[in-house]
Design an enzyme around this catalytic site. Sequence first.
Site, short mmCIF file in Angstrom:
data_model
loop_
_atom_site.label_atom_id
_atom_site.label_comp_id
_atom_site.label_asym_id
_atom_site.label_seq_id
_atom_site.Cartn_x
_atom_site.Cartn_y
_atom_site.Cartn_z
N PRO A 1 0.79 -1.23 0.00
CA PRO A 1 0.00 0.00 0.00
C PRO A 1 0.82 1.28 0.00
CG PRO A 1 -0.12 -1.10 2.13
CD PRO A 1 0.54 -2.06 1.18
N ASN A 2 0.32 2.24 -0.72
CA ASN A 2 0.85 3.61 -0.82
C ASN A 2 2.11 3.73 -1.68
OD1 ASN A 2 -1.16 4.91 0.89
ND2 ASN A 2 -0.23 3.72 2.55
N ARG B 1 5.27 11.02 -2.49
CA ARG B 1 5.04 10.65 -1.10
C ARG B 1 6.34 10.79 -0.30
NH1 ARG B 1 4.72 4.49 1.15
NH2 ARG B 1 4.18 5.01 3.29
N TYR C 1 11.43 8.50 1.06
CA TYR C 1 11.35 7.45 0.05
C TYR C 1 12.03 7.79 -1.27
CZ TYR C 1 8.01 5.52 3.36
OH TYR C 1 7.42 5.02 4.50
N ASN D 1 8.08 -5.68 -1.35
CA ASN D 1 8.07 -4.57 -0.41
C ASN D 1 6.63 -4.50 0.11
OD1 ASN D 1 7.98 -2.24 1.04
ND2 ASN D 1 9.02 -0.97 -0.50
N ALA E 1 3.39 -0.96 4.61
CA ALA E 1 2.86 -0.99 5.99
C ALA E 1 2.42 -2.38 6.41
CB ALA E 1 1.71 0.00 6.11
N GLU F 1 12.71 -9.61 1.06
CA GLU F 1 11.93 -8.46 1.51
C GLU F 1 12.77 -7.19 1.29
OE1 GLU F 1 11.14 -8.71 5.69
OE2 GLU F 1 10.09 -6.79 5.78
N HIS G 1 12.78 -2.83 1.61
CA HIS G 1 12.21 -1.54 2.02
C HIS G 1 13.11 -0.44 1.48
CE1 HIS G 1 9.41 -3.45 4.74
NE2 HIS G 1 10.41 -4.25 5.08
N ARG H 1 13.65 4.28 12.04
CA ARG H 1 12.39 5.03 12.05
C ARG H 1 11.58 4.71 13.31
NH1 ARG H 1 9.56 4.63 6.47
NH2 ARG H 1 8.50 6.44 7.36
N ARG I 1 7.80 0.37 13.19
CA ARG I 1 8.31 -0.16 11.91
C ARG I 1 9.45 -1.16 12.10
NH1 ARG I 1 5.89 3.31 8.11
NH2 ARG I 1 5.53 5.37 8.99
C1 DQA Z 1 8.40 0.91 3.45
C2 DQA Z 1 8.55 1.11 4.97
C3 DQA Z 1 7.22 0.89 5.68
O1 DQA Z 1 7.37 1.07 7.08
C4 DQA Z 1 6.18 1.86 5.17
O2 DQA Z 1 4.93 1.59 5.76
C5 DQA Z 1 6.09 1.90 3.69
C6 DQA Z 1 7.30 1.79 2.88
C7 DQA Z 1 9.71 1.26 2.70
O3 DQA Z 1 9.82 0.90 1.54
O4 DQA Z 1 10.58 1.93 3.26
O5 DQA Z 1 5.01 2.15 3.14
O6 DQA Z 1 8.12 -0.45 3.20
#
Ligand code: DQA
Length: 144
Positions: free
Chosen positions: A11-12, A19, A24, A75, A78, A99, A101, A108, A112
């Site tokens: 998500p997002n 964003r 990011y 990735n 959240a 995985e 990120h 952070r 997280r």
């Molecule tokens: C993320 C880190 C997560 O904590 C966050 O919710 C994201 C992006 C990253 O790529 O740094 O949406 O996965």
Amino acid sequence: MARSLLILNGPNLNLLGTREPETYGSQTLSDIEAICQAAAKSAGFACDFRQSNHEGELVTWIQQARGTADGIVINPAAYSHTSVAIHDALRAVALPTIEVHLSNIHTREPFRHHSFVSPVAIGVICGLGATGYRLAIEALAEKL
Ligand code: DQA
């Protein structure tokens, strides 16, 4: 048949570019897809790159990867910090998974710092931005 990697984004991540660029970076998800396609191609893999804001859709895609993909880069965004369902799906399909990120989740907020995905991944890369996706593809290709 060409070997194939499934690259999943949670998500997002469709908002990348606008964003929180200080966290990011300024690359969009399309930029990251181009990096992934190039890295997969040079490693001799096809690459199926997807993003969803819905946990169940990600679970369905992971389930469908059995028999269609040789490895997964994810990735989970959240959902990393909340999703037992994604953990269970990855455990069920038992495909080598890395995985990724973009940010360093350990520098952070404390919420997280824990990922439900890490225990079912063969490796975790965080804090290296889009480079992390490329490194994950290279590592998976080597493993496979
Ligand atoms: C993320 C880190 C997560 O904590 C966050 O919710 C994201 C992006 C990253 O790529 O740094 O949406 O996965």
